[in-house]
Design a protein around this motif. Structure first.
Motif, PDB file in Angstrom:
ATOM      1  N   MET A   1      16.772   7.736   1.154  1.00 33.46           N
ATOM      2  CA  MET A   1      15.444   7.674   0.583  1.00 33.46           C
ATOM      3  C   MET A   1      14.442   8.178   1.622  1.00 33.46           C
ATOM      4  N   GLU A   2      13.549   9.055   1.189  1.00 29.74           N
ATOM      5  CA  GLU A   2      12.542   9.608   2.083  1.00 29.74           C
ATOM      6  C   GLU A   2      11.344   8.672   2.180  1.00 29.74           C
ATOM      7  N   LEU A   3      10.550   8.855   3.227  1.00 35.97           N
ATOM      8  CA  LEU A   3       9.383   8.014   3.469  1.00 35.97           C
ATOM      9  C   LEU A   3       8.423   8.037   2.284  1.00 35.97           C
ATOM     10  N   ASP A   4       8.127   9.215   1.760  1.00 37.00           N
ATOM     11  CA  ASP A   4       7.183   9.313   0.652  1.00 37.00           C
ATOM     12  C   ASP A   4       7.674   8.549  -0.580  1.00 37.00           C
ATOM     13  N   GLU A   5       8.954   8.650  -0.848  1.00 36.52           N
ATOM     14  CA  GLU A   5       9.553   7.933  -1.982  1.00 36.52           C
ATOM     15  C   GLU A   5       9.509   6.420  -1.745  1.00 36.52           C
TER      16      GLU A   5
ATOM     17  N   LEU B   1      -0.829  -1.539  -4.374  1.00 32.81           N
ATOM     18  CA  LEU B   1      -2.054  -1.762  -3.610  1.00 32.81           C
ATOM     19  C   LEU B   1      -3.329  -1.458  -4.407  1.00 32.81           C
ATOM     20  N   PRO B   2      -3.446  -0.334  -5.109  1.00 33.03           N
ATOM     21  CA  PRO B   2      -4.665  -0.144  -5.908  1.00 33.03           C
ATOM     22  C   PRO B   2      -4.773  -1.142  -7.060  1.00 33.03           C
ATOM     23  N   GLU B   3      -3.645  -1.554  -7.606  1.00 30.90           N
ATOM     24  CA  GLU B   3      -3.625  -2.493  -8.725  1.00 30.90           C
ATOM     25  C   GLU B   3      -4.271  -3.822  -8.353  1.00 30.90           C
ATOM     26  N   ARG B   4      -4.109  -4.240  -7.122  1.00 32.35           N
ATOM     27  CA  ARG B   4      -4.602  -5.560  -6.734  1.00 32.35           C
ATOM     28  C   ARG B   4      -6.108  -5.639  -6.741  1.00 32.35           C
ATOM     29  N   ARG B   5      -6.788  -4.502  -6.776  1.00 36.93           N
ATOM     30  CA  ARG B   5      -8.248  -4.507  -6.773  1.00 36.93           C
ATOM     31  C   ARG B   5      -8.826  -4.440  -8.180  1.00 36.93           C
ATOM     32  N   THR B   6      -7.991  -4.298  -9.186  1.00 39.28           N
ATOM     33  CA  THR B   6      -8.474  -4.168 -10.551  1.00 39.28           C
ATOM     34  C   THR B   6      -8.893  -5.527 -11.082  1.00 39.28           C
ATOM     35  N   VAL B   7     -10.115  -5.615 -11.543  1.00 36.17           N
ATOM     36  CA  VAL B   7     -10.628  -6.869 -12.088  1.00 36.17           C
ATOM     37  C   VAL B   7      -9.809  -7.242 -13.319  1.00 36.17           C
TER      38      VAL B   7
ATOM     39  N   GLY C   1      12.414   3.986   5.707  1.00 33.51           N
ATOM     40  CA  GLY C   1      11.939   4.124   7.081  1.00 33.51           C
ATOM     41  C   GLY C   1      10.567   3.543   7.343  1.00 33.51           C
ATOM     42  N   VAL C   2      10.001   2.812   6.383  1.00 34.20           N
ATOM     43  CA  VAL C   2       8.704   2.177   6.577  1.00 34.20           C
ATOM     44  C   VAL C   2       8.930   0.854   7.294  1.00 34.20           C
ATOM     45  N   ASP C   3       8.168   0.613   8.343  1.00 33.48           N
ATOM     46  CA  ASP C   3       8.397  -0.597   9.129  1.00 33.48           C
ATOM     47  C   ASP C   3       7.073  -1.109   9.695  1.00 33.48           C
ATOM     48  N   THR C   4       6.617  -2.258   9.176  1.00 32.09           N
ATOM     49  CA  THR C   4       5.441  -2.925   9.733  1.00 32.09           C
ATOM     50  C   THR C   4       5.700  -4.430   9.682  1.00 32.09           C
ATOM     51  N   PRO C   5       5.026  -5.208  10.509  1.00 27.64           N
ATOM     52  CA  PRO C   5       5.218  -6.668  10.466  1.00 27.64           C
ATOM     53  C   PRO C   5       4.866  -7.273   9.109  1.00 27.64           C
TER      54      PRO C   5
ATOM     55  N   LEU D   1      -0.843  -8.139   1.532  1.00 25.55           N
ATOM     56  CA  LEU D   1      -1.103  -6.828   0.951  1.00 25.55           C
ATOM     57  C   LEU D   1      -2.306  -6.167   1.621  1.00 25.55           C
ATOM     58  N   ALA D   2      -3.333  -6.949   1.906  1.00 24.71           N
ATOM     59  CA  ALA D   2      -4.496  -6.396   2.609  1.00 24.71           C
ATOM     60  C   ALA D   2      -4.098  -5.922   4.011  1.00 24.71           C
ATOM     61  N   GLU D   3      -3.296  -6.706   4.705  1.00 25.30           N
ATOM     62  CA  GLU D   3      -2.827  -6.301   6.038  1.00 25.30           C
ATOM     63  C   GLU D   3      -1.939  -5.065   5.961  1.00 25.30           C
ATOM     64  N   LEU D   4      -1.051  -5.049   4.976  1.00 23.26           N
ATOM     65  CA  LEU D   4      -0.141  -3.913   4.817  1.00 23.26           C
ATOM     66  C   LEU D   4      -0.914  -2.625   4.531  1.00 23.26           C
ATOM     67  N   GLU D   5      -1.939  -2.733   3.708  1.00 20.18           N
ATOM     68  CA  GLU D   5      -2.763  -1.568   3.411  1.00 20.18           C
ATOM     69  C   GLU D   5      -3.394  -1.013   4.691  1.00 20.18           C
ATOM     70  N   GLN D   6      -3.872  -1.895   5.554  1.00 19.76           N
ATOM     71  CA  GLN D   6      -4.462  -1.449   6.817  1.00 19.76           C
ATOM     72  C   GLN D   6      -3.411  -0.818   7.739  1.00 19.76           C
ATOM     73  N   GLU D   7      -2.241  -1.430   7.794  1.00 23.29           N
ATOM     74  CA  GLU D   7      -1.176  -0.923   8.672  1.00 23.29           C
ATOM     75  C   GLU D   7      -0.673   0.454   8.238  1.00 23.29           C
ATOM     76  N   LEU D   8      -0.609   0.664   6.933  1.00 21.48           N
ATOM     77  CA  LEU D   8      -0.029   1.900   6.410  1.00 21.48           C
ATOM     78  C   LEU D   8      -1.058   2.894   5.885  1.00 21.48           C
ATOM     79  N   TRP D   9      -2.341   2.608   6.087  1.00 17.62           N
ATOM     80  CA  TRP D   9      -3.394   3.435   5.504  1.00 17.62           C
ATOM     81  C   TRP D   9      -3.181   4.935   5.728  1.00 17.62           C
ATOM     82  N   PRO D  10      -2.869   5.383   6.935  1.00 13.94           N
ATOM     83  CA  PRO D  10      -2.739   6.832   7.152  1.00 13.94           C
ATOM     84  C   PRO D  10      -1.617   7.485   6.332  1.00 13.94           C
ATOM     85  N   VAL D  11      -0.530   6.780   6.088  1.00 11.30           N
ATOM     86  CA  VAL D  11       0.597   7.400   5.381  1.00 11.30           C
ATOM     87  C   VAL D  11       0.583   7.127   3.879  1.00 11.30           C
TER      88      VAL D  11
END
Length: 165
Positions: free
Chosen positions: A1-5, A14-20, A40-44, A64-74
């Protein structure tokens, strides 16, 4: 499995969690967290999220908020509300075409929640028109005809190939 997949389930959650009115699904978030390391995605936060249970909703939101910050660039998530709504509409239309989402449910979500109520120039506006015809048909005919459902499928295909591509 590739990173993008591997990141695709996270791009959806992540975008879903902001939907009212649509709080994030703990199950979907945890499943996305399980899938990401295989690519290959790896964050605490990702590892913490992957071990949560359905009952730990508040902890899931924090992670989820922390994960979004950790992975924001990719992740390449939309920066604007409009961008988020269009991304969610794409997922919704794909789910409709794949048979994972009921036509009326998909149209209601797109036409009333993701399409700006005061913007007839929105690429999602035709879904709202379809929805009004569907509601009228349900009221007077007792349900949706195959032809009307086929119209929505055609519209979904056109949107995904054109303005939402």
């Amino acid at each position: 499995m590739e990173l993008d997949e591997a990141l695709e389930p996270l791009r959806r959650v992540l975008p879903e969690r902001r939907t009212v009115g649509h709080p994030e699904s703990v199950v979907a978030a945890v499943e996305a967290a399980w899938a990401a390391p295989a690519g290959g995605v790896d964050t605490p936060s990702l590892w913490e999220l992957g071990v949560l249970s359905d009952e730990e909703v508040l902890e899931t939101r924090r992670l989820l908020a922390e994960l979004e910050q950790e992975l924001w660039p990719v992740l390449r998530l939309p920066d604007t509300v409009e961008g988020r709504d269009l991304a969610l509409a794409r997922y919704c239309l794909r789910d409709l075409l794949d048979g994972r989402l009921d036509p009326l449910v998909a149209a209601e979500r797109i036409g009333f929640e993701l399409c700006p109520a005061d913007d007839p120039g929105s690429p999602l506006w035709p879904v709202r028109g379809w929805l009004y015809r569907a509601e009228d048909q349900q009221e007077h005919c007792g349900g949706l005809t195959k032809e009307l459902v086929a119209e929505l499928h055609d519209l979904a295909s056109q949107l995904l190939a054109g303005p939402l591509s």
